[in-house]
Design an enzyme around this catalytic site. Sequence first.
Site, PDB file in Angstrom:
ATOM      1  N   GLN A 250      37.059  66.599 -26.428  1.00  0.00           N
ATOM      2  CA  GLN A 250      38.250  67.343 -25.697  1.00  0.00           C
ATOM      3  C   GLN A 250      36.887  68.462 -24.417  1.00  0.00           C
ATOM      4  O   GLN A 250      37.243  69.202 -23.747  1.00  0.00           O
ATOM      5  CB  GLN A 250      38.369  69.328 -26.629  1.00  0.00           C
ATOM      6  CG  GLN A 250      38.541  69.579 -27.927  1.00  0.00           C
ATOM      7  CD  GLN A 250      38.343  68.875 -28.898  1.00  0.00           C
ATOM      8  OE1 GLN A 250      37.337  68.430 -28.853  1.00  0.00           O
ATOM      9  NE2 GLN A 250      39.118  68.868 -30.185  1.00  0.00           N
TER      10      GLN A 250
ATOM     11  N   ASP B  56      37.495  80.414 -32.641  1.00  0.00           N
ATOM     12  CA  ASP B  56      38.615  80.540 -33.532  1.00  0.00           C
ATOM     13  C   ASP B  56      38.991  81.489 -34.356  1.00  0.00           C
ATOM     14  O   ASP B  56      39.607  81.596 -35.074  1.00  0.00           O
ATOM     15  CB  ASP B  56      38.730  78.913 -33.831  1.00  0.00           C
ATOM     16  CG  ASP B  56      38.644  77.939 -33.026  1.00  0.00           C
ATOM     17  OD1 ASP B  56      38.001  77.732 -32.611  1.00  0.00           O
ATOM     18  OD2 ASP B  56      40.085  77.787 -32.766  1.00  0.00           O
TER      19      ASP B  56
ATOM     20  N   GLY C 293      43.743  74.848 -29.104  1.00  0.00           N
ATOM     21  CA  GLY C 293      42.810  76.240 -28.525  1.00  0.00           C
ATOM     22  C   GLY C 293      43.451  77.113 -29.647  1.00  0.00           C
ATOM     23  O   GLY C 293      44.788  77.263 -29.928  1.00  0.00           O
ATOM     24  N   ALA C 294      43.207  77.966 -30.378  1.00  0.00           N
ATOM     25  CA  ALA C 294      43.388  78.977 -30.928  1.00  0.00           C
ATOM     26  C   ALA C 294      44.741  80.072 -30.113  1.00  0.00           C
ATOM     27  O   ALA C 294      45.608  80.252 -30.865  1.00  0.00           O
ATOM     28  CB  ALA C 294      42.576  80.181 -31.021  1.00  0.00           C
TER      29      ALA C 294
ATOM     30  N   ASN D 196      34.129  78.583 -34.477  1.00  0.00           N
ATOM     31  CA  ASN D 196      34.525  77.431 -33.199  1.00  0.00           C
ATOM     32  C   ASN D 196      34.273  75.969 -33.386  1.00  0.00           C
ATOM     33  O   ASN D 196      33.491  75.442 -34.308  1.00  0.00           O
ATOM     34  CB  ASN D 196      34.187  78.419 -31.808  1.00  0.00           C
ATOM     35  CG  ASN D 196      34.626  77.635 -30.827  1.00  0.00           C
ATOM     36  OD1 ASN D 196      35.490  78.006 -30.637  1.00  0.00           O
ATOM     37  ND2 ASN D 196      33.336  77.031 -29.541  1.00  0.00           N
TER      38      ASN D 196
ATOM     39  N   ARG E 190      47.378  74.331 -39.558  1.00  0.00           N
ATOM     40  CA  ARG E 190      46.330  74.215 -39.560  1.00  0.00           C
ATOM     41  C   ARG E 190      45.290  75.776 -40.005  1.00  0.00           C
ATOM     42  O   ARG E 190      45.465  76.937 -39.492  1.00  0.00           O
ATOM     43  CB  ARG E 190      45.143  74.640 -38.246  1.00  0.00           C
ATOM     44  CG  ARG E 190      45.641  73.546 -37.215  1.00  0.00           C
ATOM     45  CD  ARG E 190      45.214  72.643 -35.534  1.00  0.00           C
ATOM     46  NE  ARG E 190      43.660  72.678 -35.780  1.00  0.00           N
ATOM     47  CZ  ARG E 190      42.578  72.382 -34.821  1.00  0.00           C
ATOM     48  NH1 ARG E 190      43.420  72.828 -33.745  1.00  0.00           N
ATOM     49  NH2 ARG E 190      41.790  71.589 -35.104  1.00  0.00           N
TER      50      ARG E 190
HETATM   51  O1  MRU Z   1      40.410  72.093 -32.640  1.00  0.00           O
HETATM   52  P1  MRU Z   1      40.942  72.256 -31.291  1.00  0.00           P
HETATM   53  O2  MRU Z   1      40.536  71.601 -30.083  1.00  0.00           O
HETATM   54  O3  MRU Z   1      41.970  73.132 -31.581  1.00  0.00           O
HETATM   55  O4  MRU Z   1      39.304  73.782 -31.128  1.00  0.00           O
HETATM   56  C1  MRU Z   1      39.810  74.526 -29.746  1.00  0.00           C
HETATM   57  C2  MRU Z   1      37.910  75.388 -29.998  1.00  0.00           C
HETATM   58  O5  MRU Z   1      37.571  75.162 -31.155  1.00  0.00           O
HETATM   59  C3  MRU Z   1      38.052  76.163 -28.755  1.00  0.00           C
HETATM   60  O6  MRU Z   1      36.591  76.469 -28.344  1.00  0.00           O
HETATM   61  C4  MRU Z   1      38.926  77.923 -29.103  1.00  0.00           C
HETATM   62  O7  MRU Z   1      40.083  77.779 -29.846  1.00  0.00           O
HETATM   63  C5  MRU Z   1      39.300  78.273 -28.283  1.00  0.00           C
HETATM   64  S1  MRU Z   1      40.442  78.167 -27.192  1.00  0.00           S
HETATM   65  C6  MRU Z   1      40.363  79.274 -26.383  1.00  0.00           C
END
Ligand code: MRU
Length: 352
Positions: A201, A242, A52-53, A252, A94
């Site tokens: 997720q 993201d 999550g970002a 995203n 990442r």
């Molecule tokens: O690969 P991830 O699980 O880190 O991807 C997360 C997302 O795409 C979320 O929608 C984004 O990071 C927003 S979290 C508040």
Amino acid sequence: MTQEPLIPNRLDDERGALVILDQTLLPAQVVYRSLYSTEEICRAVKTLQVRGAPAIGIAAAYGAYLAARHAPQDDREAFFAAFYRDCEALAASRPTAVNLFWALNRMRACAAAHKAKPIHEIVAALRREAESIHREDIAQNLAISEHGLALLHPGDGILTHCNAGPIATSRYGTALGPILLGQERGYGFRVFADETRPLLQGARLTAFELQRAGVDVTLICDNMASAVMKNGWVQAVFVGCDRVAANGDTANKIGTSGVAILARHYGIPFYVCGPTTTVDPDTPTGEQIPIEQRDPEEIRSLWYKAPMAPAGCRTYNPAFDVTDHSLITGIVTEKGVARPPFTRSLREMLEK
Ligand code: MRU
């Protein structure tokens, strides 16, 4: 019965560790792990134990502080060399979510601002900076929740993709923030959570977090979103982000842009929720956003008892896609809701 939200990142300063909730084990097990080294933190980010970002930005900030704390304390040159080397390693964990780079830039700037001070004072300043980044994100999430909730009506059906809840941030969440706040205030939302192939997720995390909070949540496979919208069950789509480019194009989780196209087809408003730390004014459009490519086994064999594709079958596994700004109704930040044209509204929001 509702339960307290889980905390994705916590500093254990006494033991010199970052304590993370291992999100790869949810929903079956709630396990916290103590990470001591930059290497361990990088691995946790790469493997999505912390994800999550905003949450990876916070993990990186604490990681930078711990790197400074564990660096040689009696030699300034060696101290700064170790600190900057570890910041580079964290930045390489990442590529898409800009919060990671934003948080590390803040930590580097903090070290630079205190560079003439004794090393123990630089380390203390870095701890305070990481804690500020964490605290600010909590406050931003709360504000996003209020602004997002103002766009909704009691009884609304909301579709969401991936997970942008408390465990993807610091607390409260971004796209799930308005839903959880509405739950506290008796809005009675019905939420449809896309399962979010290939890493699930939506199934593992969003359905879990919403169910724990007592929200009426229905899990659907990604290819069911159109049917659910056609049935008239969805009044708004809320997703996280993201990286938001200067023109509003938004990266995203893979599959988000397809949901946005469907929402446009069915005349459903499509809202992106995120703190302004996810807006990247240095990335002009979505074309310049780097998209992470992940392991083919996430598609071919992960989650299955036996591989579900012929051995060696070619895959394409981008972790994110870019939703064109023209499909976005509004971008909900802690400073309010940015509306098209985004180039202007986002710039004004960043200047506020
Ligand atoms: O690969 P991830 O699980 O880190 O991807 C997360 C997302 O795409 C979320 O929608 C984004 O990071 C927003 S979290 C508040």
